[in-house]
Scaffold this active site. Sequence first.
Site, PDB file in Angstrom:
ATOM      1  N   GLU A  85       5.877  -8.408   0.499  1.00 16.22           N
ATOM      2  CA  GLU A  85       6.379  -9.124  -0.680  1.00 16.22           C
ATOM      3  C   GLU A  85       7.898  -9.122  -0.752  1.00 16.22           C
ATOM      4  OE1 GLU A  85       4.553  -7.530  -4.225  1.00 16.22           O
ATOM      5  OE2 GLU A  85       2.614  -8.441  -3.762  1.00 16.22           O
TER       6      GLU A  85
ATOM      7  N   GLU B 172      -3.255 -10.062  -0.822  1.00 13.25           N
ATOM      8  CA  GLU B 172      -3.292  -9.009  -1.844  1.00 13.25           C
ATOM      9  C   GLU B 172      -3.504  -9.643  -3.213  1.00 13.25           C
ATOM     10  OE1 GLU B 172      -0.170  -5.839  -1.772  1.00 13.25           O
ATOM     11  OE2 GLU B 172      -0.183  -6.093  -3.946  1.00 13.25           O
TER      12      GLU B 172
HETATM   13  C1  IDC Z   1       1.620  -0.120  -6.098  1.00 11.58           C
HETATM   14  C2  IDC Z   1       0.536   0.942  -6.164  1.00 11.58           C
HETATM   15  C3  IDC Z   1       1.077   2.169  -6.850  1.00 11.58           C
HETATM   16  C4  IDC Z   1       2.335   2.630  -6.131  1.00 11.58           C
HETATM   17  C5  IDC Z   1       3.338   1.493  -6.056  1.00 11.58           C
HETATM   18  C6  IDC Z   1       4.553   1.885  -5.229  1.00 11.58           C
HETATM   19  O1  IDC Z   1      -0.581   0.428  -6.825  1.00 11.58           O
HETATM   20  O2  IDC Z   1       0.112   3.209  -6.876  1.00 11.58           O
HETATM   21  O3  IDC Z   1       2.893   3.723  -6.835  1.00 11.58           O
HETATM   22  O4  IDC Z   1       2.752   0.357  -5.453  1.00 11.58           O
HETATM   23  O5  IDC Z   1       5.663   1.197  -5.638  1.00 11.58           O
HETATM   24  C7  IDC Z   1       2.258  -5.134  -5.290  1.00 11.58           C
HETATM   25  C8  IDC Z   1       2.555  -4.363  -4.084  1.00 11.58           C
HETATM   26  C9  IDC Z   1       1.803  -3.056  -4.057  1.00 11.58           C
HETATM   27  C10 IDC Z   1       1.756  -2.428  -5.437  1.00 11.58           C
HETATM   28  C11 IDC Z   1       0.941  -3.353  -6.330  1.00 11.58           C
HETATM   29  C12 IDC Z   1       0.787  -2.837  -7.765  1.00 11.58           C
HETATM   30  O6  IDC Z   1       2.317  -5.093  -2.894  1.00 11.58           O
HETATM   31  O7  IDC Z   1       2.448  -2.204  -3.147  1.00 11.58           O
HETATM   32  O8  IDC Z   1       1.106  -1.193  -5.320  1.00 11.58           O
HETATM   33  N1  IDC Z   1       1.566  -4.673  -6.352  1.00 11.58           N
HETATM   34  O9  IDC Z   1       2.027  -2.688  -8.363  1.00 11.58           O
HETATM   35  N2  IDC Z   1       2.614  -6.376  -5.556  1.00 11.58           N
HETATM   36  C13 IDC Z   1       2.204  -6.708  -6.789  1.00 11.58           C
HETATM   37  C14 IDC Z   1       1.529  -5.633  -7.306  1.00 11.58           C
END
Ligand code: IDC
Length: 333
Positions: free
Chosen positions: A171, A260
Amino acid sequence: MQGKRGKVLFGATLLMVVLVVTFVVNSKKTGAKAPLELKVQGTHIMNSKGKKLQLKGISTHGLSWYPEYVNKKAFKYMKKNWNINTVRLAMYTAEYNGYCTGDAANRQRLIKLIDDGVKYAEEAGLYVIIDWHILSDGNPMTYKKESLEFFKMMAKKYNGKSHVIYEICNEPNGAVTWNNVKTYAESVLEVIRKYDKDAIVIVGSPTWSQDVDIAAADRISEKYGNVVYALHFYAATHGENLRQKAQKALDAGLPLFVSEFGICDASGNGGINKKEAKKWFKFLKTNKIAMIAWNLSNKNESSAFIKSGCNKLTGWKKRELSSSARFVIDKYK
Ligand code: IDC
């Protein structure tokens, strides 16, 4: 004379028996059939039999956070009981023992997890996405050098594997333009295509892989082939506006791939929005767009599929799954 012929016959029979037993044991070991090769045609993904496929699956949480979910039993279980056909291995580049911020031993651990994951996926008959999970490092150019080395290593190793898919920048976000991403993507594709001529490659876009309309207006060179564009959504945050952007991209002929999504909000936590999720699933089904749910872990957050009190690594009962998991799996079946 008789004795000699007898010995030859005995030897030949013995050899046959050994060969048959080896064959049976091996086919049991391999179990599922390896997934058929994929190719992108127009906005669709087809297999080598010419069937349009909608890939459905789940992403691991960060491999450094939850390495234990990379296991063969889990993969086989999810294929059989949740009806998934794809698993995504999310390897963060910058966060928490990320590939680019951790030390050399950490890198080796991550590479080993990917090797295991690719092998288990093959044995379970699943497609597998090797995900270069940029996030706080919002511009993929930040670790371009590391990425080129990493994908060179992967493509050299996996060029013969029809089930391997590469996702080269999860992303992009913050101060990054589509032009940055495109330049980065073409460099990585150059390296991948040197070794792997036809694996599917997923490319992200700015605004956390939502700017697919912008990408559609300025596509990556067609010469690389089999490129798809990531579209990420979280149903409690993103709705009709993002679907319209996606529709615009599709209308322009851009192949999309939801590598995702969550049905909660974009933090990965908070309440889930089933109404909006249903609209998304309908949109994806109509257009046969791949959908990979975030995430396979028991972290205490609503996007996690396993309840936080449950430490099982396979064979989960319904009551051990989160509301997100139950809703998504129900749609996969
Ligand atoms: C989130 C995980 C969380 C972790 C965080 C790290 O759910 O546990 O602490 O990342 O920064 C994304 C990302 C994905 C995110 C997820 C939710 O690709 O890494 O995971 N998210 O925030 N894009 C949109 C949402």
